[in-house]
Write a protein that holds these residues in place. Structure first.
Motif, PDB file in Angstrom:
ATOM      1  N   ILE A 163       4.881  76.417  68.855  1.00 16.57           N
ATOM      2  CA  ILE A 163       6.477  75.771  68.712  1.00 16.57           C
ATOM      3  C   ILE A 163       6.436  74.512  68.328  1.00 16.57           C
ATOM      4  O   ILE A 163       6.994  73.869  67.626  1.00 16.57           O
ATOM      5  CB  ILE A 163       6.994  76.179  70.051  1.00 16.57           C
ATOM      6  N   GLY A 164       5.405  73.755  68.853  1.00 14.64           N
ATOM      7  CA  GLY A 164       5.109  72.011  68.914  1.00 14.64           C
ATOM      8  C   GLY A 164       5.079  71.906  67.309  1.00 14.64           C
ATOM      9  O   GLY A 164       5.404  71.059  66.873  1.00 14.64           O
ATOM     10  N   TYR A 168       6.961  69.827  64.608  1.00 11.08           N
ATOM     11  CA  TYR A 168       6.469  68.629  63.973  1.00 11.08           C
ATOM     12  C   TYR A 168       6.357  68.887  62.470  1.00 11.08           C
ATOM     13  O   TYR A 168       6.899  68.113  61.383  1.00 11.08           O
ATOM     14  CB  TYR A 168       5.068  68.339  64.231  1.00 11.08           C
ATOM     15  N   ALA A 169       6.363  70.099  61.940  1.00  9.93           N
ATOM     16  CA  ALA A 169       6.254  70.650  60.504  1.00  9.93           C
ATOM     17  C   ALA A 169       7.696  70.238  60.018  1.00  9.93           C
ATOM     18  O   ALA A 169       7.803  69.926  58.976  1.00  9.93           O
ATOM     19  CB  ALA A 169       5.679  71.830  60.183  1.00  9.93           C
ATOM     20  N   PHE A 170       8.584  70.805  60.987  1.00  7.63           N
ATOM     21  CA  PHE A 170      10.162  70.657  60.339  1.00  7.63           C
ATOM     22  C   PHE A 170      10.818  69.349  60.270  1.00  7.63           C
ATOM     23  O   PHE A 170      11.380  68.927  59.425  1.00  7.63           O
ATOM     24  CB  PHE A 170      10.896  71.518  61.378  1.00  7.63           C
ATOM     25  N   SER A 171      10.169  68.131  61.230  1.00  2.00           N
ATOM     26  CA  SER A 171      10.450  66.836  61.241  1.00  2.00           C
ATOM     27  C   SER A 171       9.990  66.403  59.768  1.00  2.00           C
ATOM     28  O   SER A 171      10.605  65.390  59.429  1.00  2.00           O
ATOM     29  CB  SER A 171      10.086  66.325  62.506  1.00  2.00           C
ATOM     30  N   GLN A 172       9.123  66.734  59.519  1.00  2.00           N
ATOM     31  CA  GLN A 172       8.220  66.134  58.215  1.00  2.00           C
ATOM     32  C   GLN A 172       8.748  66.724  56.949  1.00  2.00           C
ATOM     33  O   GLN A 172       8.803  65.856  56.164  1.00  2.00           O
ATOM     34  CB  GLN A 172       6.606  66.579  58.148  1.00  2.00           C
ATOM     35  N   MET A 180       7.841  78.647  55.559  1.00  2.00           N
ATOM     36  CA  MET A 180       6.673  79.166  56.315  1.00  2.00           C
ATOM     37  C   MET A 180       7.457  79.980  57.236  1.00  2.00           C
ATOM     38  O   MET A 180       6.426  80.510  58.292  1.00  2.00           O
ATOM     39  CB  MET A 180       5.778  77.899  57.021  1.00  2.00           C
ATOM     40  N   GLY A 181       8.510  80.389  57.640  1.00  2.00           N
ATOM     41  CA  GLY A 181       9.066  81.268  58.597  1.00  2.00           C
ATOM     42  C   GLY A 181       9.707  80.521  59.914  1.00  2.00           C
ATOM     43  O   GLY A 181      10.108  81.343  60.837  1.00  2.00           O
ATOM     44  N   VAL A 182       9.795  79.112  60.197  1.00  2.00           N
ATOM     45  CA  VAL A 182      10.360  78.428  61.086  1.00  2.00           C
ATOM     46  C   VAL A 182      11.902  78.784  61.266  1.00  2.00           C
ATOM     47  O   VAL A 182      12.588  78.590  60.172  1.00  2.00           O
ATOM     48  CB  VAL A 182      10.011  76.969  60.900  1.00  2.00           C
ATOM     49  N   LYS A 183      12.201  79.382  62.030  1.00  2.00           N
ATOM     50  CA  LYS A 183      13.655  79.663  62.522  1.00  2.00           C
ATOM     51  C   LYS A 183      14.597  78.321  62.673  1.00  2.00           C
ATOM     52  O   LYS A 183      14.445  77.786  63.941  1.00  2.00           O
ATOM     53  CB  LYS A 183      14.104  80.794  63.414  1.00  2.00           C
TER      54      LYS A 183
END
Length: 286
Positions: A163-164, A168-172, A180-183
């Motif tokens: 989750i972390g 971090y990936a979403f913020s970047q 990549m499948g992040v909800k």
């Protein structure tokens, strides 16, 4: 004079962790939702008042009273997110205006429920640690340890869990994270709720040290934003460092200048740092 300096420094470090927990919420919320949530101070106030009510009126043990207080602050954060903040994602101005409006609503509700009379829990943990000629109340040491532990656990969770890493990936790069499948909706709402829970936890601990009033949240969100900027927006460790530096600066400054100027010390220090390090002490240039 040296004893006074040491005592004020220790007090500044402890108060600085309260600034830091709000700064952490500001950093997390801004990094994921693009909103600077100025209402976080009000969720701190909710956590403080609920803790006081459960401890002083209902008669629950203090550690037990903290849990529902944090849960209620988080629940209020969820309601605010679903009714308000989810419509202002990545819109800095709209999010700021909504959070400022929410401050007025929550403070008005607090005035109706608890009036302007300051509330005081009295002593939760008596006694003091002595460090030479300097004594520090035990409760202040416990508050510092708990807040620092929560902040470091948050940092560890964001750096070592899926989750972390997703956050971090979403913020970047939000688009790549979505592919990549992040909800994203769940992630953003979760961060808002967690940030309000952090603020509620800070408020629950604050209630054991200081008297409560409905307007208390306004001061702490300003300090939290200052600490977040000082440490560097986006840096979780910087949130704690910025809060501690701000708290110590205010504490030491109050020795040499009138306490009426207390709020100015931190601002002067922040401006001085940003002139040489625009991204903050631990921030990175974008």
């Amino acid at each position: 004079m040296s004893q006074l300096l040491v005592g004020q420094t220790l007090n500044g470090v402890i108060v600085g962790t309260l600034y830091g927990i709000i700064a952490l919420g500001v950093t997390l919320t801004f990094g994921i939702t693009g909103i600077v949530n100025f209402a976080l101070g009000e969720f701190m106030m909710i956590g403080a008042y609920v803790t006081w009510y459960l401890f002083d009126i209902v008669g629950l043990p203090y550690p037990v009273a903290i849990l529902p207080a944090v849960a209620i602050a988080a629940g209020c954060g969820f309601v605010a997110d679903q009714l308000l903040f989810r419509f202002t994602r990545n819109n800095l101005i709209n999010g700021l205006l909504v959070s400022i409006g929410l401050i007025s609503i929550v403070e008005a509700g607090a005035l109706l429920l608890w009036t302007t009379t300051p509330k005081d829990m009295g002593y939760v943990l008596s006694g003091a640690f002595r460090m030479g000629a300097v004594s520090v109340p035990r409760m202040k040491i416990v508050v510092f340890a708990l807040l620092a532990a929560v902040m470091f656990l948050t940092y560890a969770s964001l750096s070592r869990t899926w989750i972390g890493r997703a956050a971090y990936a979403f913020s970047q790069n939000p688009e790549a994270a979505m592919l990549m499948g992040v909800k994203t909706e769940i992630l953003q709402s979760g961060v808002v709720v967690y940030s309000t829970a952090l603020a509620g936890f800070g408020g629950a601990l604050y209630a054991s040290l200081y008297s409560l009033e409905p307007a208390m949240g306004g001061l702490y969100i300003l300090k939290g934003v200052e600490a977040a900027i000082l440490g560097g927006i986006g840096s979780l460790i910087g949130s704690l460092a910025g809060g501690v530096i701000l708290g110590v600066t205010e504490a030491i400054g109050s020795i040499y200048l009138p306490s009426a100027f207390r709020d100015a010390y931190g601002l002067v220090f922040v401006v001085a740092i940003l002139l040489y390090q625009p991204s903050g002490l631990f921030g990175t240039e974008r």
